[in-house]
Design a protein around this motif. Structure first.
Motif, PDB file in Angstrom:
ATOM      1  N   GLU A 182       0.833  -1.216   0.000  1.00 28.41           N
ATOM      2  CA  GLU A 182       0.000   0.000   0.000  1.00 28.41           C
ATOM      3  C   GLU A 182       0.863   1.260   0.000  1.00 28.41           C
ATOM      4  OE1 GLU A 182      -3.186  -2.693   2.373  1.00 28.41           O
ATOM      5  OE2 GLU A 182      -2.231  -1.058   3.478  1.00 28.41           O
ATOM      6  N   TYR A 190       4.345   8.704  -5.625  1.00 30.33           N
ATOM      7  CA  TYR A 190       3.573   9.861  -6.100  1.00 30.33           C
ATOM      8  C   TYR A 190       3.695  11.062  -5.160  1.00 30.33           C
ATOM      9  CZ  TYR A 190       1.922   6.032  -8.861  1.00 30.33           C
ATOM     10  OH  TYR A 190       1.892   4.934  -9.700  1.00 30.33           O
ATOM     11  N   ARG A 191       4.570  10.956  -4.163  1.00 27.61           N
ATOM     12  CA  ARG A 191       4.750  12.061  -3.222  1.00 27.61           C
ATOM     13  C   ARG A 191       6.216  12.089  -2.808  1.00 27.61           C
ATOM     14  NH1 ARG A 191       1.798   9.472   2.179  1.00 27.61           N
ATOM     15  NH2 ARG A 191       3.189   7.690   2.397  1.00 27.61           N
ATOM     16  N   MET A 214      -2.324  15.216 -10.745  1.00 34.56           N
ATOM     17  CA  MET A 214      -3.484  14.859  -9.925  1.00 34.56           C
ATOM     18  C   MET A 214      -4.382  13.819 -10.591  1.00 34.56           C
ATOM     19  SD  MET A 214      -3.169  16.227  -7.027  1.00 34.56           S
ATOM     20  CE  MET A 214      -1.605  17.036  -6.643  1.00 34.56           C
ATOM     21  N   HIS A 217      -2.884  10.777  -9.558  1.00 33.77           N
ATOM     22  CA  HIS A 217      -3.090  10.511  -8.132  1.00 33.77           C
ATOM     23  C   HIS A 217      -4.491   9.948  -7.868  1.00 33.77           C
ATOM     24  CE1 HIS A 217       0.325  13.333  -6.590  1.00 33.77           C
ATOM     25  NE2 HIS A 217       0.699  12.617  -7.625  1.00 33.77           N
ATOM     26  N   VAL A 218      -5.471  10.443  -8.602  1.00 31.37           N
ATOM     27  CA  VAL A 218      -6.814   9.863  -8.482  1.00 31.37           C
ATOM     28  C   VAL A 218      -6.781   8.404  -8.937  1.00 31.37           C
ATOM     29  CG1 VAL A 218      -9.154   9.902  -9.439  1.00 31.37           C
ATOM     30  CG2 VAL A 218      -8.084  12.036  -8.650  1.00 31.37           C
ATOM     31  N   SER A 221      -5.029   6.141  -6.498  1.00 29.24           N
ATOM     32  CA  SER A 221      -5.811   6.007  -5.268  1.00 29.24           C
ATOM     33  C   SER A 221      -6.993   5.060  -5.449  1.00 29.24           C
ATOM     34  CB  SER A 221      -6.295   7.379  -4.797  1.00 29.24           C
ATOM     35  OG  SER A 221      -5.178   8.195  -4.486  1.00 29.24           O
ATOM     36  N   LYS A 224      -5.466   1.736  -5.269  1.00 25.87           N
ATOM     37  CA  LYS A 224      -5.124   1.401  -3.881  1.00 25.87           C
ATOM     38  C   LYS A 224      -6.358   0.930  -3.122  1.00 25.87           C
ATOM     39  CE  LYS A 224      -3.003   3.359   0.302  1.00 25.87           C
ATOM     40  NZ  LYS A 224      -2.442   4.560   0.943  1.00 25.87           N
ATOM     41  N   LEU A 225      -7.462   1.639  -3.293  1.00 25.15           N
ATOM     42  CA  LEU A 225      -8.699   1.241  -2.617  1.00 25.15           C
ATOM     43  C   LEU A 225      -9.130  -0.144  -3.082  1.00 25.15           C
ATOM     44  CD1 LEU A 225     -11.007   1.887  -0.706  1.00 25.15           C
ATOM     45  CD2 LEU A 225     -12.124   3.141  -2.553  1.00 25.15           C
ATOM     46  N   MET A 228      -7.069  -2.684  -1.387  1.00 25.79           N
ATOM     47  CA  MET A 228      -7.377  -2.866   0.033  1.00 25.79           C
ATOM     48  C   MET A 228      -8.714  -3.557   0.270  1.00 25.79           C
ATOM     49  SD  MET A 228      -5.862   0.558   1.917  1.00 25.79           S
ATOM     50  CE  MET A 228      -7.007   1.707   1.160  1.00 25.79           C
TER      51      MET A 228
ATOM     52  N   ASP B 156     -12.504   2.241   4.547  1.00 24.29           N
ATOM     53  CA  ASP B 156     -11.091   2.554   4.293  1.00 24.29           C
ATOM     54  C   ASP B 156     -10.826   4.056   4.274  1.00 24.29           C
ATOM     55  OD1 ASP B 156      -9.683  -0.104   3.562  1.00 24.29           O
ATOM     56  OD2 ASP B 156     -11.558  -0.191   2.477  1.00 24.29           O
ATOM     57  N   ALA B 161      -5.569   0.447   7.071  1.00 29.19           N
ATOM     58  CA  ALA B 161      -5.851  -0.810   6.364  1.00 29.19           C
ATOM     59  C   ALA B 161      -5.765  -2.019   7.293  1.00 29.19           C
ATOM     60  CB  ALA B 161      -4.892  -0.971   5.181  1.00 29.19           C
ATOM     61  N   ASP B 325      -6.504   4.894   5.185  1.00 28.83           N
ATOM     62  CA  ASP B 325      -5.405   4.732   4.238  1.00 28.83           C
ATOM     63  C   ASP B 325      -5.820   4.988   2.790  1.00 28.83           C
ATOM     64  OD1 ASP B 325      -3.410   4.284   6.048  1.00 28.83           O
ATOM     65  OD2 ASP B 325      -3.611   2.099   6.035  1.00 28.83           O
ATOM     66  N   ALA B 326      -7.122   5.076   2.535  1.00 26.63           N
ATOM     67  CA  ALA B 326      -7.556   5.342   1.165  1.00 26.63           C
ATOM     68  C   ALA B 326      -7.424   6.831   0.857  1.00 26.63           C
ATOM     69  CB  ALA B 326      -9.001   4.892   0.976  1.00 26.63           C
ATOM     70  N   TYR B 327      -7.157   7.163  -0.388  1.00 24.44           N
ATOM     71  CA  TYR B 327      -7.033   8.557  -0.819  1.00 24.44           C
ATOM     72  C   TYR B 327      -6.181   9.385   0.150  1.00 24.44           C
ATOM     73  CZ  TYR B 327     -10.757   7.332  -4.067  1.00 24.44           C
ATOM     74  OH  TYR B 327     -11.499   6.735  -5.056  1.00 24.44           O
ATOM     75  N   PRO B 328      -4.919   9.028   0.290  1.00 22.86           N
ATOM     76  CA  PRO B 328      -4.065   9.716   1.282  1.00 22.86           C
ATOM     77  C   PRO B 328      -3.960  11.223   1.008  1.00 22.86           C
ATOM     78  CG  PRO B 328      -2.772   8.232  -0.122  1.00 22.86           C
ATOM     79  CD  PRO B 328      -4.190   7.989  -0.447  1.00 22.86           C
ATOM     80  N   THR B 330      -1.675  13.260   1.513  1.00 22.81           N
ATOM     81  CA  THR B 330      -0.404  13.717   0.944  1.00 22.81           C
ATOM     82  C   THR B 330      -0.375  13.637  -0.581  1.00 22.81           C
ATOM     83  OG1 THR B 330       0.442  11.490   1.369  1.00 22.81           O
ATOM     84  CG2 THR B 330       1.030  13.201   2.952  1.00 22.81           C
ATOM     85  N   LEU B 331      -1.312  12.926  -1.181  1.00 22.76           N
ATOM     86  CA  LEU B 331      -1.367  12.899  -2.651  1.00 22.76           C
ATOM     87  C   LEU B 331      -2.253  14.011  -3.210  1.00 22.76           C
ATOM     88  CD1 LEU B 331      -1.469   9.154  -3.774  1.00 22.76           C
ATOM     89  CD2 LEU B 331       0.464  10.602  -3.126  1.00 22.76           C
ATOM     90  N   PHE B 332      -2.927  14.750  -2.329  1.00 22.55           N
ATOM     91  CA  PHE B 332      -3.860  15.766  -2.813  1.00 22.55           C
ATOM     92  C   PHE B 332      -3.635  17.095  -2.108  1.00 22.55           C
ATOM     93  CE2 PHE B 332      -5.759  11.607  -3.524  1.00 22.55           C
ATOM     94  CZ  PHE B 332      -6.055  11.690  -4.880  1.00 22.55           C
ATOM     95  N   VAL B 333      -2.393  17.575  -2.193  1.00 19.94           N
ATOM     96  CA  VAL B 333      -2.065  18.822  -1.495  1.00 19.94           C
ATOM     97  C   VAL B 333      -2.336  20.018  -2.404  1.00 19.94           C
ATOM     98  CG1 VAL B 333      -0.369  17.755   0.041  1.00 19.94           C
ATOM     99  CG2 VAL B 333       0.351  18.603  -2.198  1.00 19.94           C
ATOM    100  N   LYS B 336      -4.942  22.634  -6.273  1.00 23.29           N
ATOM    101  CA  LYS B 336      -5.230  21.696  -7.357  1.00 23.29           C
ATOM    102  C   LYS B 336      -5.585  20.321  -6.784  1.00 23.29           C
ATOM    103  CE  LYS B 336      -2.025  20.113 -10.206  1.00 23.29           C
ATOM    104  NZ  LYS B 336      -1.061  19.867 -11.300  1.00 23.29           N
ATOM    105  N   GLY B 337      -4.844  19.903  -5.776  1.00 23.11           N
ATOM    106  CA  GLY B 337      -5.143  18.620  -5.137  1.00 23.11           C
ATOM    107  C   GLY B 337      -6.541  18.602  -4.557  1.00 23.11           C
ATOM    108  N   TRP B 340      -9.177  18.224  -7.351  1.00 19.82           N
ATOM    109  CA  TRP B 340      -9.249  16.863  -7.898  1.00 19.82           C
ATOM    110  C   TRP B 340      -9.837  15.881  -6.886  1.00 19.82           C
ATOM    111  CZ3 TRP B 340      -8.338  14.677 -12.666  1.00 19.82           C
ATOM    112  CH2 TRP B 340      -7.867  15.546 -13.657  1.00 19.82           C
ATOM    113  N   GLU B 344     -13.206  13.626  -7.199  1.00 19.17           N
ATOM    114  CA  GLU B 344     -13.200  12.178  -7.002  1.00 19.17           C
ATOM    115  C   GLU B 344     -14.220  11.769  -5.941  1.00 19.17           C
ATOM    116  OE1 GLU B 344     -12.360   9.719  -8.525  1.00 19.17           O
ATOM    117  OE2 GLU B 344     -12.151   8.051  -7.130  1.00 19.17           O
ATOM    118  N   TYR B 348     -17.029   9.090  -6.507  1.00 16.89           N
ATOM    119  CA  TYR B 348     -17.212   7.967  -5.573  1.00 16.89           C
ATOM    120  C   TYR B 348     -18.682   7.858  -5.170  1.00 16.89           C
ATOM    121  CZ  TYR B 348     -16.388   5.298  -1.193  1.00 16.89           C
ATOM    122  OH  TYR B 348     -16.399   4.377  -0.182  1.00 16.89           O
TER     123      TYR B 348
END
Lengths: 429, 429
Positions: A182, A190-191, A214, A217-218, A221, A224-225, A228, B156, B161, B325-328, B330-333, B336-337, B340, B344, B348
């Motif tokens: 994970e 990606y970070r 991004m 990143h979507v 993610s 990843k989901l 999991m 999640d 996880a 742990d899903a959609y961390p 740190t990947l969406f800072v 712009k993050g 996005w 998402e 979802y």
């Protein structure tokens, strides 16, 4: 169980291992001769464990012992010994489902987190063979049998729902190994992460662009989901070409310590990703232009056949061995039922193919920007040539991850790979 | 645990229950007065258990004991007592996550498969209120809080996880209850099954058409597979209006013995399905045309608000409480993050909405053609009128299940319901 382990666990280095094996009559007999005369060599080149090859007058064995930390990193990164339990459990199940395609199990000690297996020789790690441009004529047949059978027979298509739930639960405790995946596959590349590395400075800009991307990143993610929370089947969990040992005529899948119930596309994608990386790395191993062309043709054919043979075998199992609670036969009786069910099987494989494409992309990107790289690329000595090969692989991987739906067939994947084979990326530095 | 149960379990009828409660000082004190003076009434109208209301000089309690068989069918259909363990586990978790929206737990005995809870009075089973055309002004607020919080915080998006995998495993043993759902909701209504029944002869042709409808069989089989292999969150698992007790100002969700980790849309769909059935049944309860019109308007508004408020609260939790742990993060800072990730989140919810529509349809069809019917329809005395209401509900449900994608918003669902409200089906017989 955990307590027993904490109580009796000790790392067996050469002398202790010799004594331990000498105390097991069947193994000692298989080795033959005096224990003092056995040769014991530590050969572990993986990231996590000790692996010994022990040879006696009569024969040889392989001994694998889990360490309580990540070997690649050191004692600062502890990792539970229980993974040896899950590896043993998975290996036992794989041996039942795909006989002859995993090493024979000879002994397991839960407390020592130690497993003894047949010595695979003259097998070599497939990745090394691919770097040497070797063709493996048995590979497609064997790996697709392994995947089709281990995935199908542990899925809802083959199992009663109650058995499936209990099987999921039996592997739930292997979450520390899942967590590695994970983090290292689905997050860190990606970070900004301390353990990331890449072929600097050439790929600096590409690494930065991935951190800013991004849309990617979507996509990662979502994958990843899915990793999991989609326990579709018992996965090997780390099915790259370093987990496969081969000869011209034999294939053995080893090291299922990452095993758990997850999405099938993760295993199939791992095989395809590693073949694609072998393909892109190939140009970097050329000494004269075109000298590896026939190997490269073989690799892409192999990618195509891995998917098509896997699909064919999986579908055939579904048609003939479906004893699970999913898609009950009583809902699809008669000719009309058969036609609709077959159409649904095709649709199911199309969804599985999309997962495969996405997970394959994730497996490529992690090997180029994450912690664990692979020698396909690493052994390309000239870093600029290496970076070119890597950038081509990343270009394909990004497309596979964010435009997954445009890859409708495996030929779309190999076609794109071929297209990027001679693409000249702009490098940093 | 199982052994303990097998050893000490006995069914507590009135006298034994009186003695048992008298031996528990806290409960005896809460009831007040002499045990001999307590009134004990068996009130279980569900399908599986004994339920007693016990009242003393000071107060009352509710006692629920699992029987080792399905009460609705009898001893010929055994069912494990362990369900009381899972119900207790789920109720405890729901009480933490949605305080005030489940009955307070007062006592649990694992061996006797017995749980004592606060007595809910003057609450009534919501389904009965709906049949009487009662509006419940608190309902949307409470049920959407219950669903958003129990589903979000066990997903999640909120859990690490490892914790999620252990939670899945903790409920894996409740598979006998899952199997009931798998058979009675996702399989039997679509095939010849001894326990099926419907409003004969009027719905004979419709029942036959469902058994022949392969497009529907594919759709229900996909939903079944999703039910079996998508452990997104801890579900109530049986969230119909018979599992909800209400007053004008309070809502309590009861009876989570079907709890397990499954797809969120199954719970949300259950609520929406049962409101839609109340809507279609309403015409059958009319004594004069239009007399229940304001109730019907309220029900469809409630369907719309159940989804929209659930969605709003779930999204708000995701924006503010995402520790999983899903959609961390740190990947969406950065800005712009954020943009996005928010897109998402909407995507979802769109996927969850599609699941909700599909599962709602499955819940409707099972109540009209399967084993367990509901009194919304059953209390319509004239079987022809009942069949008309049921056929309208089935027409909507089939569209929801096979054309799920055409229902983009909840208004598409209520709009279709309104359209079929006065549709005149062709009946058999």
């Amino acid at each position: 169980m955990t307590q027993g382990r904490a109580g009796g666990y000790r790392i067996l280095h050469e002398a202790a291992l010799r004594d331990y094996l000498a105390g097991l009559p069947d193994l000692a007999a298989a080795l033959g001769g005096q224990p003092a005369a056995w040769s014991i060599t530590e050969v572990g080149d993986g990231n996590l464990n000790l692996v010994f090859i022990v040879k006696g007058a009569r024969g040889g064995i392989a001994v694998k012992q889990a360490l309580p930390y990540v070997r690649l990193v050191g004692e600062s990164w502890p990792l539970p010994l229980s993974r040896a339990h899950y590896e043993y459990l998975a290996l036992s199940r794989q041996a039942e489902l795909a006989p002859g395609l995993v090493p024979a199990l000879l002994h397991h000690n839960e407390v020592l987190a130690l497993t003894v297996m047949e010595l695979l020789q003259p097998h070599i790690i497939m990745r090394k063979g691919l770097i040497a441009a070797t063709h493996y004529p048995r590979f497609v047949e064997d790996i697709t049998t392994f995947m089709a059978r281990t995935l199908f027979f542990t899925s809802d298509l083959a199992l009663a729902a109650a058995d499936k739930k209990e099987a999921i639960a039996a592997f739930a405790g292997n979450h520390a190994l899942c967590k590695i995946t994970e983090d290292l596959i689905f997050t860190d590349p990606y970070r900004v992460a301390e353990q990331n590395r890449w072929t600097a400075p050439y790929l600096d800009a590409l690494a930065a662009s991935l951190r800013e991307d991004m849309e990617l990143h979507v996509a990662i993610s979502r994958l990843k989901l899915k990793f999991m929370a989609s326990p579709e089947a018992l996965l090997h969990g780390d099915l790259h070409t370093g987990s496969i040992m081969v000869t011209d005529s034999e294939t053995r899948v080893i090291d299922p310590e990452f095993a758990f119930y997850g999405p099938m596309g993760f295993d199939v994608g791992a095989v395809i990703a590693n073949l694609l990386m072998a393909y892109f790395a190939s140009a970097g191993h050329e000494r004269t232009p075109g000298e590896r062309r026939s190997f490269e043709v073989w690799v892409l054919e192999t990618v195509e056949r891995v998917w098509s043979e896997f699909e064919r075998k999986f579908l055939e199992l579904w048609r003939t061995e479906a004893a699970g609670d999913a898609y009950p036969a009583t809902l699809f009786v008669g000719e009309k039922g058969a036609v609709w069910l077959e159409a649904e099987r095709q649709a199911y494989m199309q969804r599985l193919f999309a997962d495969t494409v996405g997970f394959a992309a994730a497996k490529i990107i992690r090997r180029i920007f994450g912690l664990a790289h692979n020698i396909d690329f690493e052994l390309i000595e000239d870093p600029q040539r290496r970076a070119i090969s890597e950038a081509r692989a990343v270009r394909l991987a990004r497309a596979m991850m964010v435009e997954t739906g445009t890859f409708r067939t495996i030929a779309d994947v190999t076609g794109a790979a071929r297209k990027f084979r001679d693409w000249q990326p702009e490098l940093s530095g």
